[in-house]
Write an enzyme that holds these catalytic residues in place. Structure first.
Site, mmCIF file in Angstrom:
data_model
loop_
_atom_site.group_PDB
_atom_site.id
_atom_site.type_symbol
_atom_site.label_atom_id
_atom_site.label_comp_id
_atom_site.label_asym_id
_atom_site.label_seq_id
_atom_site.Cartn_x
_atom_site.Cartn_y
_atom_site.Cartn_z
ATOM 1 N N ASP A 67 22.010 -31.275 41.453
ATOM 2 C CA ASP A 67 20.686 -31.034 40.978
ATOM 3 C C ASP A 67 19.787 -32.016 41.433
ATOM 4 O O ASP A 67 20.302 -32.992 42.037
ATOM 5 C CB ASP A 67 20.494 -31.006 39.522
ATOM 6 C CG ASP A 67 21.243 -31.988 38.601
ATOM 7 O OD1 ASP A 67 21.418 -33.191 39.296
ATOM 8 O OD2 ASP A 67 21.667 -31.726 37.732
ATOM 9 N N ASN A 137 22.391 -32.284 24.193
ATOM 10 C CA ASN A 137 22.312 -30.774 23.664
ATOM 11 C C ASN A 137 23.398 -29.991 24.275
ATOM 12 O O ASN A 137 23.161 -28.689 24.353
ATOM 13 C CB ASN A 137 20.805 -30.280 24.164
ATOM 14 C CG ASN A 137 20.559 -30.316 25.434
ATOM 15 O OD1 ASN A 137 21.464 -30.674 26.276
ATOM 16 N ND2 ASN A 137 19.412 -29.931 25.865
ATOM 17 N N HIS A 139 24.196 -29.536 27.711
ATOM 18 C CA HIS A 139 23.606 -29.130 28.977
ATOM 19 C C HIS A 139 24.867 -29.722 30.049
ATOM 20 O O HIS A 139 25.353 -30.708 29.771
ATOM 21 C CB HIS A 139 22.333 -29.306 29.483
ATOM 22 C CG HIS A 139 21.977 -30.605 29.838
ATOM 23 N ND1 HIS A 139 20.829 -31.313 29.109
ATOM 24 C CD2 HIS A 139 22.547 -31.495 30.588
ATOM 25 C CE1 HIS A 139 20.776 -32.519 29.563
ATOM 26 N NE2 HIS A 139 21.835 -32.615 30.509
ATOM 27 N N GLU A 144 20.306 -25.804 30.559
ATOM 28 C CA GLU A 144 19.809 -26.294 29.132
ATOM 29 C C GLU A 144 20.443 -25.134 28.298
ATOM 30 O O GLU A 144 20.718 -23.947 28.706
ATOM 31 C CB GLU A 144 18.555 -26.172 29.147
ATOM 32 C CG GLU A 144 17.701 -27.385 29.954
ATOM 33 C CD GLU A 144 17.792 -28.762 29.284
ATOM 34 O OE1 GLU A 144 18.669 -29.019 28.320
ATOM 35 O OE2 GLU A 144 17.317 -29.645 30.146
#
Length: 243
Positions: A67, A137, A139, A144
């Site tokens: 990314d 979380n 991801h 996400e």
């Protein structure tokens, strides 16, 4: 899924660096999927040392980063282009420039850039080893919670929790980009082998969910249970109580 619980971040990072090194040494045309962030820094440190010590030819190796932030110049101190240059490509300057692939977060047409990068992955892949971190979380990449598991490379709106977690790298939270171009879940799963790393107490809950929950888009990392060749490296602080 194989879980490897080692005493420390340093030891786990060294083990993963050795796996990358062996892939390069045994397969000169290796295709590596790379990740960024504090979790990965020691991995690249040990990998560079191994490459230097053994004078390894990496001229045919190709790398594909997961990314990149939207809106940051490649030269920006917090861009993932800069990160990769600092920790790997400048430390071992024998990788061929046009074999290094990182999404362009400054593209005037981000959707077209995502499609270009996805086509590149399909044309040049599959990736031999994809390394991953995991967000608090759950991801992976910047996929996400709630991300479609059929997603390929796409433009992502970062959640507030991810923005807050990444704000430690910036002068203040408002400077953290709100979007990124990221490999999608489907893109990640095309890799032949996946190695996920998680260190420190803040990752303990995410690893517990990864190991104990059913496959759900609410915890993107759980999709890794569907892949036939996944290793998860954790240190004692990130290891859930069930280990």
């Amino acid at each position: 899924m194989k879980i490897i619980n080692l005493d420390s971040k340093n030891l786990a990072s060294f083990y993963v660096a050795c796996e990358l090194f062996k892939q390069i040494q045994q397969h000169p045309h290796a295709k590596l999927g790379l990740a960024t962030g504090g979790t990965m820094t020691d991995v690249y440190h040990y990998l560079v040392n191994l490459l230097i010590k053994n004078k390894v030819d990496v001229s045919q190796v190709e790398t594909f980063n997961l990314d990149e932030y939207v809106g940051l110049k490649a030269s920006h101190q917090q861009s993932y282009h800069t990160y990769m240059n600092k920790v790997l490509f400048e430390q071992y300057p024998h990788f061929v420039k046009n074999h290094i692939h990182i999404p362009d977060g400054l593209s005037e047409n981000l959707e077209a850039e995502a499609e270009r990068y996805n086509n590149l992955l399909d044309e040049r892949g599959p990736i031999d080893i994809q390394i991953l971190g995991i967000g608090e979380n759950g991801h992976i990449g910047f996929n996400e919670p709630g991300t479609d598991f059929n997603s390929e490379t796409h433009v992502v709106n970062l959640t507030e929790s991810t923005i807050k977690a990444n704000s430690r790298f910036f002068d203040n939270e408002k400077d953290v980009p709100r979007q990124a171009v990221s490999m999608g879940v489907k893109s990640i799963l095309k890799a032949k082998r996946i190695i996920l790393l998680a260190f420190g107490p803040k990752k303990k809950e995410a690893i517990s969910k990864l190991l104990n929950e059913q496959v759900t888009e609410d915890v993107p990392a759980t999709i890794l249970h569907t892949h036939p060749n996944v290793e998860v490296y954790v240190d004692d602080e990130a290891a859930p109580d069930c280990l």
